[in-house]
Scaffold this active site. Sequence first.
Site, PDB file in Angstrom:
ATOM      1  N   TRP A 138      43.895  32.626  34.816  1.00 51.88           N
ATOM      2  CA  TRP A 138      43.172  31.605  35.591  1.00 51.88           C
ATOM      3  C   TRP A 138      41.695  31.589  35.247  1.00 51.88           C
ATOM      4  O   TRP A 138      41.073  30.526  35.237  1.00 51.88           O
ATOM      5  CB  TRP A 138      43.411  31.786  37.092  1.00 51.88           C
ATOM      6  CG  TRP A 138      44.839  31.489  37.452  1.00 51.88           C
ATOM      7  CD1 TRP A 138      45.761  32.370  37.930  1.00 51.88           C
ATOM      8  CD2 TRP A 138      45.527  30.227  37.329  1.00 51.88           C
ATOM      9  NE1 TRP A 138      46.972  31.737  38.101  1.00 51.88           N
ATOM     10  CE2 TRP A 138      46.859  30.433  37.745  1.00 51.88           C
ATOM     11  CE3 TRP A 138      45.152  28.947  36.900  1.00 51.88           C
ATOM     12  CZ2 TRP A 138      47.814  29.405  37.749  1.00 51.88           C
ATOM     13  CZ3 TRP A 138      46.097  27.929  36.904  1.00 51.88           C
ATOM     14  CH2 TRP A 138      47.405  28.165  37.324  1.00 51.88           C
ATOM     15  N   ASP A 155      37.158  31.782  42.595  1.00 50.61           N
ATOM     16  CA  ASP A 155      38.502  31.216  42.738  1.00 50.61           C
ATOM     17  C   ASP A 155      39.302  32.239  43.540  1.00 50.61           C
ATOM     18  O   ASP A 155      39.726  33.259  43.009  1.00 50.61           O
ATOM     19  CB  ASP A 155      39.129  30.989  41.356  1.00 50.61           C
ATOM     20  CG  ASP A 155      40.573  30.484  41.461  1.00 50.61           C
ATOM     21  OD1 ASP A 155      41.099  30.385  42.590  1.00 50.61           O
ATOM     22  OD2 ASP A 155      41.162  30.193  40.404  1.00 50.61           O
ATOM     23  N   LYS A 162      49.423  29.440  48.251  1.00 52.93           N
ATOM     24  CA  LYS A 162      49.648  30.870  48.211  1.00 52.93           C
ATOM     25  C   LYS A 162      49.543  31.455  49.622  1.00 52.93           C
ATOM     26  O   LYS A 162      50.499  32.000  50.117  1.00 52.93           O
ATOM     27  CB  LYS A 162      48.644  31.564  47.283  1.00 52.93           C
ATOM     28  CG  LYS A 162      48.971  31.500  45.794  1.00 52.93           C
ATOM     29  CD  LYS A 162      48.804  30.150  45.156  1.00 52.93           C
ATOM     30  CE  LYS A 162      49.201  30.097  43.709  1.00 52.93           C
ATOM     31  NZ  LYS A 162      48.168  29.613  42.819  1.00 52.93           N
TER      32      LYS A 162
HETATM   33  C1  LIG Z   1      47.710  28.956  41.602  1.00 48.15           C
HETATM   34  C2  LIG Z   1      46.349  29.220  41.121  1.00 48.15           C
HETATM   35  C3  LIG Z   1      45.566  28.210  40.525  1.00 48.15           C
HETATM   36  C4  LIG Z   1      46.077  26.814  40.278  1.00 48.15           C
HETATM   37  O1  LIG Z   1      46.366  26.168  41.452  1.00 48.15           O
HETATM   38  P1  LIG Z   1      46.882  24.635  41.444  1.00 48.15           P
HETATM   39  O2  LIG Z   1      46.880  24.320  42.896  1.00 48.15           O
HETATM   40  O3  LIG Z   1      48.241  24.641  40.829  1.00 48.15           O
HETATM   41  O4  LIG Z   1      45.918  23.842  40.676  1.00 48.15           O
HETATM   42  C5  LIG Z   1      44.273  28.538  40.130  1.00 48.15           C
HETATM   43  N1  LIG Z   1      43.782  29.769  40.306  1.00 48.15           N
HETATM   44  C6  LIG Z   1      44.509  30.778  40.862  1.00 48.15           C
HETATM   45  C7  LIG Z   1      43.904  32.133  41.037  1.00 48.15           C
HETATM   46  C8  LIG Z   1      45.808  30.521  41.289  1.00 48.15           C
HETATM   47  O5  LIG Z   1      46.539  31.502  41.849  1.00 48.15           O
END
Ligand SMILES: *Cc1c(COP(=O)(O)O)cnc(C)c1O
Length: 360
Positions: free
Chosen positions: A102, A171, A195
Amino acid sequence: MAKVYNFSAGPAMLPHEVLAEAQSELLDWHGSGMSVMEMSHRGKDFMEIIHDAEHDLRTLLRIPANYKVLFLQGGASQQFSMVPLNLATESGSIDVVNTGHWSRLAIKEARRYTRVNVVASSEATQFDHVPAADTWQRDPDAAYLHYTSNETIGGLQFPDVPESAVPLVCDMSSDFLSKEVDIGRFGLIYAGAQKNIGPSGLVLVIVREDLLGRAQAATPTMLNYQVHADSDSMYNTPSTWPIYIAGLVFKWIERQGGVKGIEARNSEKAGLLYHAIDSSDGFYTTHIQAPYRSRMNVVFRLGDTSLEDAFLMEAARNGLVQLKGHRSVGGIRASIYNAMPIEGVKSLVNFMMDFARQHG
Ligand SMILES: *Cc1c(COP(=O)(O)O)cnc(C)c1O
């Protein structure tokens, strides 16, 4: 109803209580005669829902008054563009820590809008650790420092919030609300909902007010934080159903003893799983160095990788599902977000020990 424990990395399981609550008011929310899905987002009822959700989130995380909470769409992936467009300049630069899948995507996208300085990376050792902060090659003029607090695919987590002289951007998609954090240390946090927050289709942004109003000239209106902040996330139609479920999840977290209570349970859950791996005499292995092992996504392999398919099949027969590792890393991944009860983790640990006994 089939009883399974769902270890999906996302969209992930939601608390059973929350789903039952949503079911009970699905057709008629609080006597309104309609479903939340059918309400005007500007009507009194939905305004109450979004207001309560924000209020409860602010209480859970003790979000200071000089931070805006935005309920946006486009997922965390859209934040990979929104953050640099709003906080960086074309002629300037940003600092980023590369700890896996990511972070790499965040870096790739940011390069379209600004110069990206990768301050440190653990790629050479398959992202088995977070590089020590005193080795980071920082630029004091960076617009901000970006990091991914939990690498969902690799199973690598920052044990602490890094120090930063420039605004810190995180993030936090896969460990948001899983442990206590001091929001005041951040310039901006973003987290996709699927999540730890609710259904997909919603991303939360917490941004310090002084960082607003600096967007690059070509920034599309819909990608401008200021626009969403000025209209309280109602510039256009927000993702009403996910916001409603997120609100129920926030109340559920409160009932679990708040983020503190959740954190203690998460730590116990992860401890059980890593103990099972470490005490298996190499039957199960993880390459992540101990201080950086994720408490949300436990990524591991079988010493004999040819047994992994059998492991996944037998696990599924025992009601332990969605344990397959991400296609880019293979192996096994047990995602144990807030909603996963400790019984689910114990059930997985028991299965792992039985499987090792049969095949070891
Ligand atoms: C799942 C995830 C993403 C991407 O999320 P989307 O909603 O599919 O765009 C980005 N960063 C992390 C750390 C993630 O777990």
